[in-house]
Scaffold this motif. Structure first.
Motif, PDB file in Angstrom:
ATOM      1  N   TYR A   8       0.679  -1.166   0.068  1.00 42.29           N
ATOM      2  CA  TYR A   8      -0.179   0.160  -0.058  1.00 42.29           C
ATOM      3  C   TYR A   8       0.944   1.403   0.142  1.00 42.29           C
ATOM      4  CZ  TYR A   8       1.032   0.273   5.086  1.00 42.29           C
ATOM      5  OH  TYR A   8       1.571   0.502   6.376  1.00 42.29           O
TER       6      TYR A   8
ATOM      7  N   TYR B 219     -13.116   9.971  -4.888  1.00 43.56           N
ATOM      8  CA  TYR B 219     -12.043   9.096  -4.957  1.00 43.56           C
ATOM      9  C   TYR B 219     -12.190   8.310  -6.320  1.00 43.56           C
ATOM     10  CZ  TYR B 219     -11.662   9.485   0.110  1.00 43.56           C
ATOM     11  OH  TYR B 219     -11.571   9.640   1.255  1.00 43.56           O
TER      12      TYR B 219
ATOM     13  N   ALA C 192     -10.039   5.863  -9.346  1.00 42.73           N
ATOM     14  CA  ALA C 192      -8.815   5.103  -9.913  1.00 42.73           C
ATOM     15  C   ALA C 192      -9.102   4.378 -10.934  1.00 42.73           C
ATOM     16  CB  ALA C 192      -8.546   4.201  -8.735  1.00 42.73           C
TER      17      ALA C 192
ATOM     18  N   LEU D  18      -8.962   2.216  -2.777  1.00 50.56           N
ATOM     19  CA  LEU D  18      -8.749   3.779  -1.949  1.00 50.56           C
ATOM     20  C   LEU D  18      -9.487   3.773  -0.653  1.00 50.56           C
ATOM     21  CD1 LEU D  18      -9.015   6.123  -5.112  1.00 50.56           C
ATOM     22  CD2 LEU D  18      -6.999   5.489  -3.868  1.00 50.56           C
TER      23      LEU D  18
ATOM     24  N   ILE E  31      -3.587   3.997  -0.285  1.00 53.31           N
ATOM     25  CA  ILE E  31      -3.964   3.261  -1.650  1.00 53.31           C
ATOM     26  C   ILE E  31      -3.661   1.787  -1.662  1.00 53.31           C
ATOM     27  CG2 ILE E  31      -3.038   3.412  -4.027  1.00 53.31           C
ATOM     28  CD1 ILE E  31      -2.442   6.413  -3.469  1.00 53.31           C
TER      29      ILE E  31
ATOM     30  N   VAL F 295      -4.625   7.416  -9.895  1.00 54.31           N
ATOM     31  CA  VAL F 295      -5.575   7.567  -8.862  1.00 54.31           C
ATOM     32  C   VAL F 295      -5.995   9.218  -8.903  1.00 54.31           C
ATOM     33  CG1 VAL F 295      -5.586   7.929  -6.286  1.00 54.31           C
ATOM     34  CG2 VAL F 295      -4.694   5.858  -7.313  1.00 54.31           C
TER      35      VAL F 295
END
Length: 481
Positions: free
Chosen positions: A317, A335, A337, A350, A443, A460
């Motif tokens: 992460y 958020y 990604a 996330l 992440i 991201v």
């Protein structure tokens, strides 16, 4: 052909009374019976000869003698800054002629050295070559020699590194075709060539730049971002920054070396994923075993379109810096990604947890209960009711565009999967309070350490506002790995 360079530890400027220039070599002379001489010129005679001499300190003497030994006792050609007009210096290809003279200074270790140099025409050295023309202009040339790259009539300079490569920031380039010439400084330009810059060179997220908290990607997202996109750690723990290109090898260091070439036969991992807003919000991981992979056994990890990706294998992460309180006192958050999941269990992309308990999700973008079911979970407060959305089903292991929005002030949670949007009510209808959620963003794993991702992430996007889903999805589509 590569040539040795005059050692930097030895000054290249001669003493004033030990310098001189003859514009041409002496003519060949034959004595005749009549007491006269016959003088003859050859094609190579129009080569200047520079007389060079200098008093060298003891440490300079050592460097000088080592250099002379390296060029086969002074018999090989080499590169050296020389003065032909009494005022300016330029790097030229030279060769010592007539031998060396040395005279020691009694009692001090100093040495007076002198020699004459044949100074060859600048055009004898082949021009450098451009290998990549992108947001970085990368090429090869003679190590240590400055190069001049003329683009549309405007010249810019770079210096060839010890590995024979040079790199020049191409941020000034606009979309379209450019006329380019290149040369080693002091030499002749090579033949002009046309290079084309495509629209995808950068800036696909420019329209939303002002609203971004930050963005992370293996591609260049913002025109204003000229820095590296990742800092990688090699198997031997060496680290290096890499910049994004729009063509293979995709990620290169400042000399133009690709990340896979740098990694050699081993793996490489991402220790820092640079935030492209330049706001000191890089996503970092200091623990080696928790760093996502980007090169596997000397081969770049890529998606189906060939672009680089970060690989997570259930224990990795990254955490953006200065993200504490990301959800405090805001009307909305985004958020987003580009990611994939492959495990049959829940996997976090996330997350932000609550302050009172890291097991409470304030925002969670994940695949749950398995790799085919993207979900978004949101709470307005640590103790608030949970809103859970399940998005459109995806194929296990497929790269997908995920966008989630917690619109606290509007009382709405939304999840878009590859452009298909679902929504549900989010209560209470108010700004996220200023008292909760001191936790930042993670992440690739939930903040509590659960739901680790097995799969990959290439981009991201984080915002403390509700970014436009249609525009964001369109931008994501342009950087799919």
């Amino acid at each position: 052909m590569s040539y040795a360079e005059w050692p930097p530890a030895v000054p290249y400027r001669p003493e004033r009374d030990m310098w001189g220039v003859k514009p041409v070599r002496d003519a060949a002379e034959t004595q005749m019976q009549g007491a006269n001489v016959r003088l003859r010129r050859y094609a190579g005679d129009r080569v200047p000869i520079v007389r060079w001499g200098r008093d060298l300190k003891p440490d300079e003497v050592t460097a000088f003698r080592t250099f002379i030994a390296d060029i086969n006792d002074g018999t090989q050609r080499f590169l050296m800054p020389v003065c032909l007009n009494g005022s300016t210096y330029e790097t030229r290809l030279v060769q010592i002629t007539g031998g060396l003279s040395e005279q020691a200074t009694p009692g001090g270790g100093w040495l007076t050295v002198g020699f004459s140099l044949l100074v060859f025409p600048a055009e004898m050295v082949a021009p450098p070559a451009i290998t990549i023309f992108d947001r970085l202009i990368i090429g090869t040339g003679i190590a240590g020699w400055p190069v001049e790259i003329e683009v549309d009539g405007v010249a810019r300079t770079a210096t060839v590194g010890s590995n024979g490569r040079f790199a020049l920031d191409g941020a000034f380039l606009t979309v379209g075709t450019h006329a380019v010439r290149i040369r080693h400084v002091g030499a002749e330009y090579g033949v002009a060539q046309n290079y084309t810059i495509a629209a995808a060179a950068g800036g696909l997220f420019d329209a939303m730049s002002g609203a971004l908290w930050d963005g992370y990607s293996t591609s260049r997202l913002l025109t204003a971002w000229l820095g590296a996109v990742v800092r990688a750690r090699r198997f031997d723990n060496a680290e290096r920054d890499f910049y994004a290109l729009t063509v293979s090898p995709w990620l290169v260091d400042s000399t133009g070396m690709g990340i896979a070439e740098w990694a050699g036969i081993g793996p490489a991992y991402v220790a820092r994923w640079y935030g492209q807003k330049g706001a000191t919000r890089d996503a970092v991981q200091a623990t080696a075993s928790a760093q996502p992979r980007i090169v596997n056994a000397g081969v770049l990890d890529v998606g189906p379109n060939g672009r680089p990706v970060l690989v997570f294998s259930g224990a990795q992460y990254l955490e953006p810096q200065n993200a504490a309180g990301f959800l405090r006192n805001i009307a909305a958050a985004t958020y987003a990604a580009i990611s994939r999941a492959t495990a049959a269990t829940g996997q976090c992309v996330l997350s932000t947890s609550g302050t009172a308990s890291t097991a409470v999700a304030r925002a969670l973008l994940a695949y749950s209960p398995n790799s085919t079911a993207p979900v978004f979970q949101a709470r307005n407060t640590d103790a608030g009711a949970l809103t859970a959305l399940t998005g459109a089903t995806v194929t296990s292991g497929a790269w997908s565009r995920l966008i989630s929005r917690a619109r606290y002030a509007d009382g709405l949670a939304e999840l878009a999967v590859n452009g298909t949007v679902v929504s549900a009510a989010l209560s209470p209808v108010q700004n996220s309070p200023n008292a909760d959620s001191l936790i930042g963003v993670r992440i690739g794993m939930f903040t509590s350490g659960s739901l680790p991702l097995t799969g990959g992430i290439s981009t991201v996007i984080l915002a403390q506002s509700a970014l436009d889903i249609t525009a964001l999805n369109a931008a994501q589509l342009q950087v799919m790995p």
